[in-house]
Design a protein around this motif. Structure first.
Motif, PDB file in Angstrom:
ATOM      1  N   LEU A  15      10.538 -15.436  -7.190  1.00  0.00           N
ATOM      2  CA  LEU A  15       8.992 -14.769  -7.107  1.00  0.00           C
ATOM      3  C   LEU A  15       9.488 -13.352  -5.549  1.00  0.00           C
ATOM      4  CD1 LEU A  15       7.687 -18.084  -5.229  1.00  0.00           C
ATOM      5  CD2 LEU A  15       6.943 -16.551  -7.032  1.00  0.00           C
ATOM      6  N   PHE A  16      11.048 -13.666  -5.022  1.00  0.00           N
ATOM      7  CA  PHE A  16      10.783 -12.009  -4.046  1.00  0.00           C
ATOM      8  C   PHE A  16      12.055 -11.316  -4.642  1.00  0.00           C
ATOM      9  CE2 PHE A  16       9.654 -16.312  -1.490  1.00  0.00           C
ATOM     10  CZ  PHE A  16       8.805 -15.669  -1.312  1.00  0.00           C
ATOM     11  N   GLN A 260      -6.821 -14.732 -12.941  1.00  0.00           N
ATOM     12  CA  GLN A 260      -5.752 -14.182 -12.953  1.00  0.00           C
ATOM     13  C   GLN A 260      -4.554 -16.151 -12.987  1.00  0.00           C
ATOM     14  OE1 GLN A 260      -8.800 -13.260 -11.003  1.00  0.00           O
ATOM     15  NE2 GLN A 260      -7.427 -11.518  -9.722  1.00  0.00           N
ATOM     16  N   LEU A 261      -5.216 -16.878 -12.337  1.00  0.00           N
ATOM     17  CA  LEU A 261      -5.024 -18.417 -13.030  1.00  0.00           C
ATOM     18  C   LEU A 261      -4.916 -18.985 -14.071  1.00  0.00           C
ATOM     19  CD1 LEU A 261      -7.198 -20.335 -11.028  1.00  0.00           C
ATOM     20  CD2 LEU A 261      -4.732 -19.422 -10.298  1.00  0.00           C
ATOM     21  N   ARG A 262      -5.149 -17.835 -14.744  1.00  0.00           N
ATOM     22  CA  ARG A 262      -4.903 -18.426 -16.659  1.00  0.00           C
ATOM     23  C   ARG A 262      -3.758 -17.674 -16.942  1.00  0.00           C
ATOM     24  NH1 ARG A 262     -10.948 -17.194 -16.966  1.00  0.00           N
ATOM     25  NH2 ARG A 262     -11.841 -19.028 -17.777  1.00  0.00           N
ATOM     26  N   VAL A 318       5.507  -9.286   2.432  1.00  0.00           N
ATOM     27  CA  VAL A 318       4.806  -8.147   2.139  1.00  0.00           C
ATOM     28  C   VAL A 318       5.486  -7.757   0.886  1.00  0.00           C
ATOM     29  CG1 VAL A 318       6.303  -6.411   3.090  1.00  0.00           C
ATOM     30  CG2 VAL A 318       5.693  -7.894   4.726  1.00  0.00           C
ATOM     31  N   SER A 319       4.214  -7.049   0.250  1.00  0.00           N
ATOM     32  CA  SER A 319       4.304  -6.660  -1.277  1.00  0.00           C
ATOM     33  C   SER A 319       4.988  -5.358  -1.021  1.00  0.00           C
ATOM     34  CB  SER A 319       3.071  -5.598  -2.045  1.00  0.00           C
ATOM     35  OG  SER A 319       2.457  -4.704  -0.927  1.00  0.00           O
ATOM     36  N   ASP A 374       6.343  -7.706  -9.468  1.00  0.00           N
ATOM     37  CA  ASP A 374       5.012  -8.059 -10.471  1.00  0.00           C
ATOM     38  C   ASP A 374       4.553  -9.298  -9.937  1.00  0.00           C
ATOM     39  OD1 ASP A 374       7.178  -9.329 -10.349  1.00  0.00           O
ATOM     40  OD2 ASP A 374       7.336  -9.774 -13.194  1.00  0.00           O
ATOM     41  N   ILE A 375       4.193  -9.207  -8.649  1.00  0.00           N
ATOM     42  CA  ILE A 375       4.343 -10.928  -8.567  1.00  0.00           C
ATOM     43  C   ILE A 375       3.232 -10.436  -6.851  1.00  0.00           C
ATOM     44  CG2 ILE A 375       5.127 -12.831  -6.524  1.00  0.00           C
ATOM     45  CD1 ILE A 375       6.244 -12.904  -8.733  1.00  0.00           C
ATOM     46  N   GLY A 376       2.318 -11.426  -6.755  1.00  0.00           N
ATOM     47  CA  GLY A 376       1.260 -11.409  -5.963  1.00  0.00           C
ATOM     48  C   GLY A 376       1.086 -12.469  -5.171  1.00  0.00           C
TER      49      GLY A 376
END
Length: 387
Positions: A15-16, A260-262, A318-319, A374-376
């Motif tokens: 994720l990070f 997005q969930l799919r 933070v993005s 690529d993580i939101g």
């Protein structure tokens, strides 16, 4: 403790780009004020309060307020105090990891009394939440907290709640804000954050926002929050962390994020209940309000339901783009100012005007982490739910 510390290390690595830092109740105030995140409130009278605190810690909560004020009846205050002493003693004996714990009191006299009654278990307490704070009403609270800290030898922070009618009413607002500024500046080392009591603001006019509306849509409320940030949330070294107002609703019909969930890789192979749990968190009003809080200078949020915690934390990460911009702006060679194109080639970064924003962004990156490119929000929330 750390944000997203309840999820597996290998998931955090996916994720990070930069993982959230670890911190303790003894960390510098600068770190703790930014790291409060979603501060979960609980009535002090809950009979299994110690178990509840341990459970919420395992779900990612890093700060809690145990309330002796509006959440319980006048007749239950003595019972709530006794229960807090029992539950803190229980927690001290368990020796488990805990969030930052605060007690919301009604009167200054409760502060030294509770510190004395807690005894050795006071080491688990990070401070007190001070209700309906103005200069006149707040100074006795701050004096009591300082005296209790000196007597007990244990650091205690204050979190004043700004919710009085004098602050809301136009004819007394500036004078009230100036008084609050004097009070909190005098005790700057003890004030961890300022909290907003928007429910009390609405009450003064018989208002209540609907679940599809935010505090920022209620103009009379938005105006006072803006003035609080204007006078007490400045980035010039005189300001304080100001936290976002409470969100009152638990469940709202699903409206968002289905596509997005799919597509989310973190949901592949997960049980259907995980998908339903994620959808349940998709509350339009709450998410809009968190976003508007941040855009208007607020950090963290008061929460009265566990389902609100993960959305607050996921939206606080933070993005990668924000982090890239902040790094560029703060490079030593940029000290002279100037304008540069962002690495994402979609904006211009002005070094001097954006410096304060970049410094705040880097502090948020320290405590909440920086997402991979690529993580939101959906991936962060899904990972937090699955643990």
């Amino acid at each position: 403790m750390r944000h997203f510390g309840h999820i597996a290390p290998e998931v955090r690595q996916r994720l990070f780009h930069q993982e959230p830092c670890e911190f303790t109740a003894d960390s510098p105030a600068r770190v703790l004020s930014a790291a409060l995140g979603a501060t979960l409130y609980s009535p002090a009278t809950r009979p299994r309060l110690a178990d509840d605190i341990v459970k919420q810690t395992g779900r990612g909560v890093v700060s809690m307020v145990l309330c002796l004020e509006d959440s319980i009846g006048d007749e239950d205050v003595a019972e709530g105090e006794e229960n807090l002493v029992r539950q803190f003693t229980d927690l001290a004996q368990r020796g488990v990891d805990l969030p930052l714990l605060f007690i919301r009191v009604r009167s200054p006299e409760q502060i030294p009394d509770l510190v004395r009654r807690l005894g050795p278990a006071v080491r688990l307490l990070s401070g007190f939440v001070l209700p309906k704070f103005t200069e006149e009403r707040g100074i006795p609270f701050l004096e009591a907290l300082s005296a209790a800290e000196a007597a007990g030898g244990h650091r205690l922070f204050a979190m004043p709640v700004l919710e009085s009618p004098e602050l809301l009413y136009r004819e007394t607002r500036v004078e009230t804000l100036e008084g609050i500024a004097r009070a909190v500046d005098k005790y700057r080392d003890r004030v961890l954050a300022l909290r907003l009591g928007v429910t009390d603001f609405c009450s003064s006019y018989g208002l209540r926002r609907a679940p599809d509306m935010t505090a920022w849509d209620v103009q009379i409320v938005a105006s006072v929050i803006a003035d609080v940030v204007n006078m007490l949330g400045r980035a010039d070294g005189t300001g304080f962390t100001v936290t976002g107002p409470v969100w009152e609703y638990f469940r709202v019909q699903e409206r968002m994020f289905k596509p997005q969930l799919r597509r989310s890789p973190f949901l592949e192979g997960q049980a259907e209940e995980l998908r339903e749990a994620l959808i349940e968190h998709a509350m339009d009003g709450l998410l809009r309000e968190i976003t508007l809080d941040q855009a208007n200078g607020l950090l963290g949020k008061t929460c009265i339901h566990p389902s609100h915690v993960l959305p607050v934390h996921a939206l606080s990460v933070v993005s990668h783009e924000e982090f890239s911009d902040a790094q560029d702006i703060l490079r030593p060679e940029r000290g002279g100012g100037g304008v540069l194109r962002s690495q994402y080639t979609n904006k211009m970064n002005e070094v001097k005007p954006h410096r304060a924003w970049a410094e705040r962004t880097m502090l948020r990156a320290e405590v909440f982490g920086v997402a991979n490119e690529d993580i939101g929000f959906v991936e962060l929330l899904a990972a937090g739910i699955s643990g």
